[in-house]
Design a protein around this motif. Structure first.
Motif, PDB file in Angstrom:
ATOM      1  N   SER A 190       0.818  -1.215   0.000  1.00 56.02           N
ATOM      2  CA  SER A 190       0.000   0.000   0.000  1.00 56.02           C
ATOM      3  C   SER A 190       0.853   1.267   0.000  1.00 56.02           C
ATOM      4  CB  SER A 190      -0.947   0.013   1.204  1.00 56.02           C
ATOM      5  OG  SER A 190      -0.219   0.071   2.424  1.00 56.02           O
ATOM      6  N   ALA A 191       2.137   1.150   0.350  1.00 56.61           N
ATOM      7  CA  ALA A 191       3.037   2.305   0.343  1.00 56.61           C
ATOM      8  C   ALA A 191       3.319   2.805  -1.068  1.00 56.61           C
ATOM      9  CB  ALA A 191       4.352   1.955   1.034  1.00 56.61           C
ATOM     10  N   LEU A 192       2.898   2.034  -2.082  1.00 57.63           N
ATOM     11  CA  LEU A 192       3.133   2.421  -3.473  1.00 57.63           C
ATOM     12  C   LEU A 192       2.011   3.279  -4.041  1.00 57.63           C
ATOM     13  CD1 LEU A 192       4.426  -0.951  -4.970  1.00 57.63           C
ATOM     14  CD2 LEU A 192       5.745   0.891  -3.921  1.00 57.63           C
ATOM     15  N   GLU A 193       0.967   3.526  -3.264  1.00 57.70           N
ATOM     16  CA  GLU A 193      -0.175   4.278  -3.775  1.00 57.70           C
ATOM     17  C   GLU A 193       0.270   5.625  -4.334  1.00 57.70           C
ATOM     18  OE1 GLU A 193      -4.600   5.807  -2.332  1.00 57.70           O
ATOM     19  OE2 GLU A 193      -3.337   4.619  -0.976  1.00 57.70           O
ATOM     20  N   ASP A 204      10.257   0.584 -14.121  1.00 63.15           N
ATOM     21  CA  ASP A 204      10.919  -0.120 -15.226  1.00 63.15           C
ATOM     22  C   ASP A 204      11.335  -1.528 -14.827  1.00 63.15           C
ATOM     23  OD1 ASP A 204      11.081   2.137 -17.155  1.00 63.15           O
ATOM     24  OD2 ASP A 204      12.354   3.013 -15.605  1.00 63.15           O
ATOM     25  N   ILE A 205      11.644  -1.727 -13.533  1.00 62.90           N
ATOM     26  CA  ILE A 205      12.069  -3.028 -13.012  1.00 62.90           C
ATOM     27  C   ILE A 205      11.486  -3.171 -11.608  1.00 62.90           C
ATOM     28  CG2 ILE A 205      14.027  -4.483 -12.303  1.00 62.90           C
ATOM     29  CD1 ILE A 205      15.785  -2.831 -14.225  1.00 62.90           C
ATOM     30  N   TYR A 221       1.996  -2.049 -11.118  1.00 65.81           N
ATOM     31  CA  TYR A 221       3.091  -1.092 -10.953  1.00 65.81           C
ATOM     32  C   TYR A 221       4.310  -1.383 -11.832  1.00 65.81           C
ATOM     33  CZ  TYR A 221       0.698   1.008  -6.972  1.00 65.81           C
ATOM     34  OH  TYR A 221      -0.203   1.667  -6.160  1.00 65.81           O
ATOM     35  N   LEU A 222       4.160  -2.258 -12.819  1.00 69.22           N
ATOM     36  CA  LEU A 222       5.260  -2.560 -13.740  1.00 69.22           C
ATOM     37  C   LEU A 222       4.901  -2.056 -15.130  1.00 69.22           C
ATOM     38  CD1 LEU A 222       8.035  -4.014 -14.023  1.00 69.22           C
ATOM     39  CD2 LEU A 222       6.732  -6.075 -14.678  1.00 69.22           C
ATOM     40  N   LYS A 223       5.845  -1.365 -15.779  1.00 67.94           N
ATOM     41  CA  LYS A 223       5.614  -0.870 -17.135  1.00 67.94           C
ATOM     42  C   LYS A 223       5.530  -2.036 -18.122  1.00 67.94           C
ATOM     43  CE  LYS A 223       7.983   3.616 -16.725  1.00 67.94           C
ATOM     44  NZ  LYS A 223       9.112   4.443 -17.230  1.00 67.94           N
TER      45      LYS A 223
END
Length: 276
Positions: free
Chosen positions: A199-202, A208-209, A229-231
């Protein structure tokens, strides 16, 4: 907060299984030795009955013994200094503590003071992840190190050319340790250590990796977020699980648009590369 050390005596093939079992009940730091391994957990999370139950499942499969003791936090560095040996990975990467001699003959050097954080390179999963990182183009890439431990993979990513690494872990001392190790390796301007779970990625843009060396259950639980969250056409490196769990990880990854590419195995542990 003090810690409990569970010292396990077991044959190598059984020790690997016991490490995985203990990881499932909250042990997040492991140290191999000639007789087996040591596992560490916060004192308030320690349950003697849980350890006894795990050990009882493997009675008759080999000589297994264990004991536990409390280690105060201020003595943790002394414990590591007694046992932490320098390491070479893939004939290219030196992993050492500040009190070890440098290895200028090797291409990359990572200096780690682990404190109570998992990830010195001595565990097969960390070594496998670094070996896989060597095959991935990090140049000017934006990288996520999920479950960063000491920050060793984040530091490796910068050495390989990453422009920014977000290093995330759920334990406060681990996030602090990752930040300290980034400074020790002079990459603090490119590594951000953040406390939290997925959840810290909100609000973050896709990376890219992604590097995710955690454990099977957390990987499965967070797989949808990894896909988010990955391109597109970008790699994600997984580890923290056994070879027999690879089909389960692979199936979950592919359900969320992450195509399996390859994997490495070391002492039954796996690091797999997938791509969105």
């Amino acid at each position: 907060m003090d810690f409990v050390e569970v010292r396990v005596v077991a044959p190598r093939e059984l020790a690997d299984i016991l490490v995985a079992e203990l990881a499932e009940v909250g042990y997040n730091t492991f140290e191999d030795n000639d007789e087996g391994f040591c596992a560490y957990i916060d004192e308030d999370q320690f349950a003697a009955d849980a350890v006894a139950e795990i050990m009882s499942r493997y009675e008759g499969l080999g000589e297994v013994g264990y004991e536990h003791r409390v280690i105060t936090r201020q003595n943790w560095n002394a414990e590591w200094e007694k046992n932490f040996e320098p390491l070479v990975i893939a004939d290219k990467v030196s992993v050492r503590a500040p009190f070890h001699a440098a290895r200028p003959d090797l291409e990359y050097e990572i200096v780690i003071m682990p404190r109570m954080s998992f990830g010195t390179g001595h565990h097969d999963t960390t070594a496998l992840m670094i070996t896989n990182q060597l095959d991935i183009d990090h140049q000017n890439k934006r990288v996520l190190d999920m479950g960063c431990g000491t920050g060793i993979l984040a530091i490796m990513a910068v050495h390989l050319g990453a422009s920014y690494v977000l290093a995330v872990d759920v334990e406060p001392w681990t996030a602090e340790n990752a930040a300290d190790n980034a400074q020790e390796n002079n990459v603090q301007d490119k590594v951000e250590a953040r406390l939290g779970d997925i959840s810290a990625l909100e609000g973050e843009e896709p990376f890219d990796i992604i590097l995710a060396n955690i454990n099977r259950n957390v990987l499965l639980e967070d797989m949808a977020a990894y896909g988010q969250y990955l391109k597109p056409n970008s790699p994600i490196l997984f580890s923290g699980f056994y070879e027999e769990d690879l089909p389960l990880i692979r199936e979950a990854a592919e359900q969320h648009g992450l195509r399996y590419e390859s994997h490495r195995v070391q002492n039954h542990w796996v690091s797999a590369i997938c791509r969105k």
